[in-house]
Design a protein around this motif. Structure first.
Motif, PDB file in Angstrom:
ATOM      1  N   UNK A   1      22.663  33.182  -8.756  1.00 22.75           N
ATOM      2  CA  UNK A   1      21.475  33.839  -9.283  1.00 22.75           C
ATOM      3  C   UNK A   1      21.506  33.807 -10.808  1.00 22.75           C
ATOM      4  N   UNK A   2      20.410  34.284 -11.446  1.00 27.96           N
ATOM      5  CA  UNK A   2      20.284  34.204 -12.902  1.00 27.96           C
ATOM      6  C   UNK A   2      21.344  35.038 -13.610  1.00 27.96           C
ATOM      7  N   UNK A   3      21.672  36.208 -13.064  1.00 24.45           N
ATOM      8  CA  UNK A   3      22.669  37.079 -13.724  1.00 24.45           C
ATOM      9  C   UNK A   3      24.052  36.433 -13.737  1.00 24.45           C
ATOM     10  N   UNK A   4      24.461  35.845 -12.607  1.00 19.01           N
ATOM     11  CA  UNK A   4      25.783  35.207 -12.514  1.00 19.01           C
ATOM     12  C   UNK A   4      25.866  33.982 -13.429  1.00 19.01           C
ATOM     13  N   UNK A   5      24.738  33.219 -13.478  1.00 18.88           N
ATOM     14  CA  UNK A   5      24.727  32.033 -14.346  1.00 18.88           C
ATOM     15  C   UNK A   5      24.835  32.454 -15.813  1.00 18.88           C
ATOM     16  N   UNK A   6      24.145  33.524 -16.201  1.00 20.55           N
ATOM     17  CA  UNK A   6      24.192  34.000 -17.592  1.00 20.55           C
ATOM     18  C   UNK A   6      25.605  34.392 -17.996  1.00 20.55           C
ATOM     19  N   UNK A   7      26.306  35.091 -17.100  1.00 19.96           N
ATOM     20  CA  UNK A   7      27.689  35.473 -17.404  1.00 19.96           C
ATOM     21  C   UNK A   7      28.602  34.253 -17.496  1.00 19.96           C
ATOM     22  N   UNK A   8      28.405  33.293 -16.620  1.00 21.89           N
ATOM     23  CA  UNK A   8      29.273  32.111 -16.610  1.00 21.89           C
ATOM     24  C   UNK A   8      29.087  31.263 -17.856  1.00 21.89           C
ATOM     25  N   UNK A   9      27.802  31.100 -18.282  1.00 22.12           N
ATOM     26  CA  UNK A   9      27.519  30.229 -19.430  1.00 22.12           C
ATOM     27  C   UNK A   9      27.413  31.003 -20.737  1.00 22.12           C
ATOM     28  N   UNK A  10      27.674  32.311 -20.692  1.00 23.64           N
ATOM     29  CA  UNK A  10      27.667  33.131 -21.898  1.00 23.64           C
ATOM     30  C   UNK A  10      26.300  33.085 -22.586  1.00 23.64           C
ATOM     31  N   UNK A  11      25.246  33.285 -21.750  1.00 25.84           N
ATOM     32  CA  UNK A  11      23.862  33.275 -22.247  1.00 25.84           C
ATOM     33  C   UNK A  11      23.153  34.557 -21.811  1.00 25.84           C
ATOM     34  N   UNK A  12      22.172  34.998 -22.591  1.00 22.96           N
ATOM     35  CA  UNK A  12      21.347  36.119 -22.125  1.00 22.96           C
ATOM     36  C   UNK A  12      20.611  35.727 -20.842  1.00 22.96           C
TER      37      UNK A  12
END
Length: 300
Positions: free
Chosen positions: A270-281
């Motif tokens: 999901x978008x939240x997990x991807x943001x944490x993995x790639x260090x993006x908002x």
């Protein structure tokens, strides 16, 4: 003819009977003094000559024991060699002096001769490499020599001079303070300074004025102490909010981030997990994901 022959034999036998025998020679080293002893079976006919580097003893009508041989000395302050020259009717004993000591002591050697007659005849030669001992080791050498040779008066004299010189050196020796034992401080010693000032004021001013000045000085000292204490405690506090902010740019190029987001989305992220993995908002992930979906829909 026979008469002349008998006279010759008689004189030859007389010379042989009257010939002296040089039996032995030895010495004793007292550092700055050397005692050399020549031993004969009877009193010889001898002469002593002296120059700056040698003492030469010429002995007439004498024969030498075969065990008396030339000698060299390498560790003596007084002598460097004993040498013997033998001719038909004379023996020359040459005592070579250590002339290098002249440079140290500043004066030339001197010697004293003494004859001792008991069962044998002895020529005793005392050689002094210096006339006026000054250093402690020289004084102790003279004291040792005179003590060994039985002159207690001179032995005591030189021992006392050496003792006095040692005590004088101890008294006059400067006190050396090791640098690492001295406690150095960049901070001024306020207690010592204040005590000195108070003592000065007591001696030079009246009591009331002294009390007022002392109170003022104490207040100033307290203020200085507080200021220095606060300066030490003051530290640079990092901005917590700025330190905790997530980098807005993430990592990698835009194309790389799009590809990674697309792959992770395909695998169910999901978008939240991807943001944490790639260090993006998270909104950046949503934006990029949405734009990719729009492009895909347009292609369809």
């Amino acid at each position: 003819m026979k008469k002349k022959y008998f006279l010759f034999v008689f004189f030859t036998i007389s010379l042989l009977l009257n010939a002296n025998i040089f039996i032995d020679m030895y010495h004793k080293d007292y550092s700055m003094i050397d005692r050399t002893v020549l031993i004969f079976d009877s009193k010889p006919n001898y002469e002593i000559f002296r120059n700056e580097e040698e003492i030469q003893i010429n002995i007439s009508n004498c024969s030498k024991d075969a065990n008396i041989i030339n000698r060299k000395f390498y560790n003596s302050n007084v002598l460097t060699a004993f040498d013997y020259l033998v001719t038909k009717n004379k023996i020359m004993v040459i005592i070579t002096i250590n002339s290098s000591q002249k440079l140290v002591s500043g004066d030339t050697y001197h010697y004293e001769v003494m004859e001792v007659k008991d069962d044998l005849f002895k020529i005793v030669i005392d050689i002094f490499i210096t006339k006026n001992p000054k250093a402690i080791n020289e004084l102790e050498s003279f004291a040792s020599f005179y003590s060994a040779t039985g002159n207690t008066e001179l032995a005591d004299k030189y021992n006392q001079i050496a003792k006095d010189l040692k005590e004088n050196l101890v008294v006059t020796q400067p006190v050396i303070i090791k640098q690492d034992s001295v406690q150095l401080s960049s901070q001024p010693n306020y207690k010592t300074n204040i005590k000195s000032i108070i003592q000065f004021l007591k001696e030079n001013l009246d009591t009331k004025l002294t009390i007022l000045i002392c109170i003022g000085i104490l207040l100033i000292a307290v203020v200085i102490f507080l200021i220095s204490f606060l300066l030490k405690k003051k530290q640079v506090v990092p901005d917590i909010e700025e330190a905790s902010l997530r980098p807005l740019s993430g990592f990698g190029t835009d194309e790389f981030r799009k590809n990674m987001i697309s792959k992770l989305s395909e695998n169910g992220w999901n978008a939240d997990a991807i943001a944490q993995e790639l260090d993006l908002p998270e909104n950046n992930v949503t934006r990029i994901t949405g734009s990719d979906f729009d492009e895909d829909s347009e292609r369809l």
